[in-house]
Design a protein around this motif. Structure first.
Motif, mmCIF file in Angstrom:
data_model
loop_
_atom_site.group_PDB
_atom_site.id
_atom_site.type_symbol
_atom_site.label_atom_id
_atom_site.label_comp_id
_atom_site.label_asym_id
_atom_site.label_seq_id
_atom_site.Cartn_x
_atom_site.Cartn_y
_atom_site.Cartn_z
ATOM 1 N N LYS A 32 19.788 -7.203 -22.928
ATOM 2 C CA LYS A 32 20.115 -5.057 -23.469
ATOM 3 C C LYS A 32 19.579 -4.384 -22.302
ATOM 4 C CE LYS A 32 19.468 -6.719 -28.720
ATOM 5 N NZ LYS A 32 19.592 -5.849 -29.735
ATOM 6 N N ILE A 33 18.382 -4.164 -22.078
ATOM 7 C CA ILE A 33 17.761 -3.534 -21.588
ATOM 8 C C ILE A 33 18.177 -3.611 -20.426
ATOM 9 C CG2 ILE A 33 15.423 -3.310 -20.152
ATOM 10 C CD1 ILE A 33 13.988 -3.503 -22.682
ATOM 11 N N TYR A 34 18.848 -4.821 -19.393
ATOM 12 C CA TYR A 34 19.645 -4.879 -18.715
ATOM 13 C C TYR A 34 20.793 -4.434 -17.671
ATOM 14 C CZ TYR A 34 21.295 -5.776 -13.992
ATOM 15 O OH TYR A 34 21.703 -6.305 -12.140
ATOM 16 N N LEU B 227 15.848 -9.118 -22.793
ATOM 17 C CA LEU B 227 15.953 -8.457 -21.391
ATOM 18 C C LEU B 227 17.690 -7.967 -21.148
ATOM 19 C CD1 LEU B 227 13.879 -10.379 -19.476
ATOM 20 C CD2 LEU B 227 13.029 -8.813 -20.240
ATOM 21 N N PHE C 172 14.616 -5.079 -11.131
ATOM 22 C CA PHE C 172 13.804 -3.980 -12.173
ATOM 23 C C PHE C 172 12.915 -3.377 -12.206
ATOM 24 C CE2 PHE C 172 15.785 -7.284 -15.296
ATOM 25 C CZ PHE C 172 15.741 -6.624 -16.912
ATOM 26 N N LEU D 96 17.317 -10.060 -8.991
ATOM 27 C CA LEU D 96 16.982 -9.879 -9.873
ATOM 28 C C LEU D 96 15.097 -8.660 -10.201
ATOM 29 C CD1 LEU D 96 18.029 -9.201 -13.255
ATOM 30 C CD2 LEU D 96 17.700 -11.670 -13.742
ATOM 31 N N ALA D 97 14.216 -9.565 -10.100
ATOM 32 C CA ALA D 97 13.278 -8.951 -11.189
ATOM 33 C C ALA D 97 12.246 -7.628 -9.894
ATOM 34 C CB ALA D 97 12.070 -9.192 -10.078
ATOM 35 N N MET E 25 6.703 -12.595 -25.693
ATOM 36 C CA MET E 25 7.360 -12.462 -24.372
ATOM 37 C C MET E 25 6.461 -12.303 -23.433
ATOM 38 S SD MET E 25 11.328 -10.749 -25.099
ATOM 39 C CE MET E 25 11.405 -11.133 -23.688
ATOM 40 N N GLY F 255 20.691 -0.040 -5.938
ATOM 41 C CA GLY F 255 21.383 -1.087 -7.078
ATOM 42 C C GLY F 255 22.669 -1.405 -6.562
ATOM 43 N N PRO F 256 23.052 -2.677 -7.494
ATOM 44 C CA PRO F 256 24.251 -3.138 -8.303
ATOM 45 C C PRO F 256 24.712 -1.879 -9.061
ATOM 46 C CG PRO F 256 22.686 -4.180 -8.640
ATOM 47 C CD PRO F 256 21.417 -3.735 -7.669
ATOM 48 N N LEU G 280 9.123 -12.693 -14.879
ATOM 49 C CA LEU G 280 10.233 -12.867 -14.253
ATOM 50 C C LEU G 280 9.789 -13.476 -12.945
ATOM 51 C CD1 LEU G 280 13.390 -10.599 -14.168
ATOM 52 C CD2 LEU G 280 13.279 -12.164 -15.734
ATOM 53 N N ALA H 142 16.645 -14.245 -22.044
ATOM 54 C CA ALA H 142 16.266 -13.238 -22.946
ATOM 55 C C ALA H 142 17.059 -12.363 -23.692
ATOM 56 C CB ALA H 142 15.017 -13.443 -23.050
ATOM 57 N N THR I 103 27.698 -8.569 -8.290
ATOM 58 C CA THR I 103 26.210 -9.243 -8.514
ATOM 59 C C THR I 103 25.467 -8.105 -9.821
ATOM 60 O OG1 THR I 103 26.046 -8.177 -6.731
ATOM 61 C CG2 THR I 103 23.920 -8.408 -7.577
ATOM 62 N N GLN J 208 16.139 -14.911 -7.927
ATOM 63 C CA GLN J 208 15.827 -14.587 -9.123
ATOM 64 C C GLN J 208 14.161 -13.319 -8.544
ATOM 65 O OE1 GLN J 208 15.781 -15.228 -12.294
ATOM 66 N NE2 GLN J 208 16.274 -17.330 -12.689
ATOM 67 N N SER K 17 21.292 0.040 -16.962
ATOM 68 C CA SER K 17 22.315 -0.700 -15.355
ATOM 69 C C SER K 17 23.614 0.826 -15.968
ATOM 70 C CB SER K 17 23.127 -1.995 -15.562
ATOM 71 O OG SER K 17 21.906 -2.510 -15.466
ATOM 72 N N ASN L 22 15.015 -0.684 -9.310
ATOM 73 C CA ASN L 22 16.120 0.415 -9.787
ATOM 74 C C ASN L 22 15.659 0.803 -10.424
ATOM 75 O OD1 ASN L 22 18.407 -1.964 -8.084
ATOM 76 N ND2 ASN L 22 17.433 -0.790 -6.723
ATOM 77 N N PHE L 23 15.212 -0.154 -11.610
ATOM 78 C CA PHE L 23 15.163 0.393 -13.025
ATOM 79 C C PHE L 23 13.901 1.513 -13.208
ATOM 80 C CE2 PHE L 23 17.730 -3.126 -16.115
ATOM 81 C CZ PHE L 23 18.853 -2.674 -15.171
ATOM 82 N N LEU M 105 21.812 -14.663 -15.146
ATOM 83 C CA LEU M 105 20.113 -15.419 -15.393
ATOM 84 C C LEU M 105 19.485 -15.845 -15.983
ATOM 85 C CD1 LEU M 105 19.330 -14.229 -11.544
ATOM 86 C CD2 LEU M 105 19.937 -16.597 -12.612
ATOM 87 N N LEU M 106 19.235 -14.169 -17.071
ATOM 88 C CA LEU M 106 18.942 -13.519 -18.407
ATOM 89 C C LEU M 106 18.935 -13.922 -19.630
ATOM 90 C CD1 LEU M 106 19.208 -9.593 -17.131
ATOM 91 C CD2 LEU M 106 16.669 -11.061 -17.277
ATOM 92 N N ASP N 45 28.639 -3.181 -8.554
ATOM 93 C CA ASP N 45 28.475 -3.614 -8.094
ATOM 94 C C ASP N 45 29.131 -5.025 -9.307
ATOM 95 O OD1 ASP N 45 28.249 -6.085 -7.060
ATOM 96 O OD2 ASP N 45 27.224 -5.815 -5.603
ATOM 97 N N LYS O 22 26.364 -12.180 -12.368
ATOM 98 C CA LYS O 22 25.175 -13.363 -11.291
ATOM 99 C C LYS O 22 23.705 -12.444 -11.878
ATOM 100 C CE LYS O 22 25.833 -13.969 -6.426
ATOM 101 N NZ LYS O 22 26.049 -13.446 -5.592
ATOM 102 N N HIS O 23 23.386 -11.501 -12.714
ATOM 103 C CA HIS O 23 22.170 -10.877 -13.047
ATOM 104 C C HIS O 23 21.717 -11.454 -14.458
ATOM 105 C CE1 HIS O 23 20.749 -8.625 -9.351
ATOM 106 N NE2 HIS O 23 20.372 -9.288 -9.179
#
Lengths: 268, 268
Positions: free
Chosen positions: A241-243, A239, B169, B165-166, B258, A217-218, A184, A236, A226, B162, A247, B172-173, A233-234, A223, A229-230
């Protein structure tokens, strides 16, 4: 402790680091086997060991044979060793001790660490998980492990497999989160260096505090502004799905819906 | 550099660490605002600052006002500040500089780090991402940032988002991967301590090597036998999903499907 005469089968990252650590701790590294003789020689030359590329050259008088090969290579190797070693162990997290049933004296010597040849490691801090077929062999392995590291654990094959699965999350999956973060950043022409201190701090924090308690984190605060918003931005689908799954899982853990275990109990 | 007189709005983790770092770097921390006076006093008492719990008490002569509050609290605070500060910045990763449009001189001062009150941090290594409405204000913020840290970056609001968001990952992730690992260990009565060194090593490795190159594990080798063995151990559907999606994503990255960016380019 007693100094052992040990042969290492496999000259990959684990074999390299283990052979060096054994040598430094005063044990003799008798032989190092690799299909590629040069690979074995690269390790053996500094340890006064013999490099071999045929299993028929293994010296049966070694006190211990350590298989440092990938999980899938173990059955074939076992098949090819046609004598009874004094003691033989493998170093794989996800392979049962039963894989060595052909041998009278057998065990497991699993170092819980990620190894790279060009990164030096202090073996003294590496958790060593041991298992053996008999109390005598277990006792020998314990002494050997204690001569290398102050973190020695006895784990059954079943528990070792669970531990290996947990390590996939702790090491492989967290590294992939770093890889996604890197992708990213680079996609947006931002240096990955900006994230390096927070990555260190994330790992440092859980040395002291339970990761469940360290979570921020959000997602953890639910949250939704946020999070949305995130998500936007993704671009793909993978990504996204993973996000969303990670979360959701963070929130589930936070709410105590999972896991079905009592973290506090562990800190008693 | 010129020493500034700075007021901090918000006495949470960011406010606490930033106020202390500014003071140590020789700046004056004029006032610290919190709705809870005691919270502000806990910080101010060591920094020769004034603790206040009403925005009407803010001293307009401060060179800089720093909002150290949660993203969602920014609009309300902006609404309540009814004078033109010499310069005002917020510290939020995901909030545009436009949130401060009401003010003539505005900017962003975003420290890329995770803060906990009881964990001390060397601010000198924390990347500071700055943005301002004018070259003059940007120059002032750059000097201030450089007085605190050697890692100062100018990022637009779009790039900062951005980056945020990164960081989700990366921080937090990855922490959640540690939390899942912990839950698996404790569920099986295995000490989480066994995983702590590998967690440290994972973070250390990517300080030197791209995480894409550092990736190891069954997913990365497409070792389907181990992947299936692991899947069968996971009895929670959420964890199964995360396990399979992240494994698939690791493989995609490995195969270059990717990301659509050239990691090598960054290492030129």
């Amino acid at each position: 402790m007693q100094k052992l005469r040990i042969s290492i089968i496999g000259a990959g990252n684990v074999g390299y680091h283990l052979a060096n650590a054994l040598y430094k701790s005063g044990h003799s590294v008798l032989q190092i086997y690799s299909r590629n003789l040069q690979t074995a020689q690269n390790i053996s030359e500094n340890l006064h060991s013999e490099a071999i590329n045929s299993l028929s050259l293994l010296n049966p008088s070694a006190d211990l044979l350590i298989l440092c090969v990938s999980d899938s290579a173990i059955p074939e190797l076992v098949n090819q060793i046609n004598f009874q070693p004094k003691l033989i162990v493998h170093t794989a997290g996800s392979v049962s001790i039963k894989a060595l049933n052909k041998f009278e004296n057998r065990g497991v010597f699993y170092p819980m660490q990620t190894f790279s040849k060009n990164v030096s490691l202090d073996f003294g801090n590496i958790p060593l998980c041991i298992e053996a077929d008999s109390p005598e062999n277990l006792s020998d392995l314990r002494l050997l492990a204690q001569s290398l590291s102050k973190a020695v654990y006895e784990l059954s094959s079943e528990k070792r497999l669970q531990c290996h699965l947990a390590a996939v999350f702790a090491n492989n999956f967290s590294n992939h989160m770093f890889a996604i973060a890197e992708s990213l950043m680079l996609k947006n022409d931002i240096p990955f260096d900006i994230l390096k201190p927070i990555i260190m701090e994330t790992a440092l924090k859980v040395q002291q505090v339970s990761p469940l308690q360290a979570q921020t984190g959000p997602a953890s605060r639910n949250d939704t502004a946020t999070l949305q918003k995130h998500q936007s931005l993704l671009d793909a689908p993978d990504l996204e799905k993973i996000y969303s799954f990670v979360s959701q899982s963070i929130l589930n853990y936070k709410l105590g819906a999972m896991p079905e275990i009592d973290i506090a109990k562990n800190n008693e």
